[in-house]
Write a protein that holds these residues in place. Structure first.
Motif, PDB file in Angstrom:
ATOM      1  N   LEU A 297      13.319 -24.111 -21.412  1.00 40.50           N
ATOM      2  CA  LEU A 297      11.972 -23.550 -21.545  1.00 40.50           C
ATOM      3  C   LEU A 297      11.727 -22.502 -20.461  1.00 40.50           C
ATOM      4  N   ALA A 298      12.142 -22.790 -19.245  1.00 42.25           N
ATOM      5  CA  ALA A 298      11.973 -21.826 -18.151  1.00 42.25           C
ATOM      6  C   ALA A 298      12.742 -20.542 -18.439  1.00 42.25           C
ATOM      7  N   ALA A 299      13.940 -20.674 -18.979  1.00 42.15           N
ATOM      8  CA  ALA A 299      14.738 -19.485 -19.313  1.00 42.15           C
ATOM      9  C   ALA A 299      14.101 -18.705 -20.454  1.00 42.15           C
TER      10      ALA A 299
ATOM     11  N   GLY B 134      11.440 -16.619 -19.205  1.00 44.66           N
ATOM     12  CA  GLY B 134      11.869 -15.592 -18.262  1.00 44.66           C
ATOM     13  C   GLY B 134      11.732 -15.982 -16.807  1.00 44.66           C
ATOM     14  N   GLU B 135      11.490 -17.261 -16.534  1.00 49.08           N
ATOM     15  CA  GLU B 135      11.321 -17.723 -15.158  1.00 49.08           C
ATOM     16  C   GLU B 135      12.656 -17.870 -14.437  1.00 49.08           C
ATOM     17  N   ILE B 136      13.722 -18.148 -15.176  1.00 52.36           N
ATOM     18  CA  ILE B 136      15.065 -18.214 -14.616  1.00 52.36           C
ATOM     19  C   ILE B 136      15.991 -17.426 -15.547  1.00 52.36           C
ATOM     20  N   PRO B 137      17.101 -16.917 -15.025  1.00 51.56           N
ATOM     21  CA  PRO B 137      18.008 -16.158 -15.901  1.00 51.56           C
ATOM     22  C   PRO B 137      18.719 -17.067 -16.900  1.00 51.56           C
TER      23      PRO B 137
END
Length: 62
Positions: free
Chosen positions: A16-18, A21-24
């Motif tokens: 979900l973070a990826a 766009g919060e993590i690559p």
């Protein structure tokens, strides 16, 4: 559908973070990478938001 284990919930959180766009995306591996490709943001949020209390560390294979 809720996550069946803590590991599944954590993998969904990473995916979900990826997706947001919060993590690559290149930082993902294993289950979180396949979840990113196969699930929508809404489905990932549902999995990641599952309560952890009473969940096993890893789901039993069925």
């Amino acid at each position: 559908m809720p996550a069946r284990s803590k590991a599944q919930q954590m993998a969904a959180g990473a995916a979900l973070a990826a997706k947001r766009g919060e993590i690559p995306k290149s930082a993902l591996k294993g289950a979180s990478r396949s979840m990113l490709e196969s699930m929508s943001e809404r489905q990932l949020a549902e999995f990641a938001g599952t309560k952890r209390k009473g969940k096993p560390e890893h789901a039993a294979k069925s």
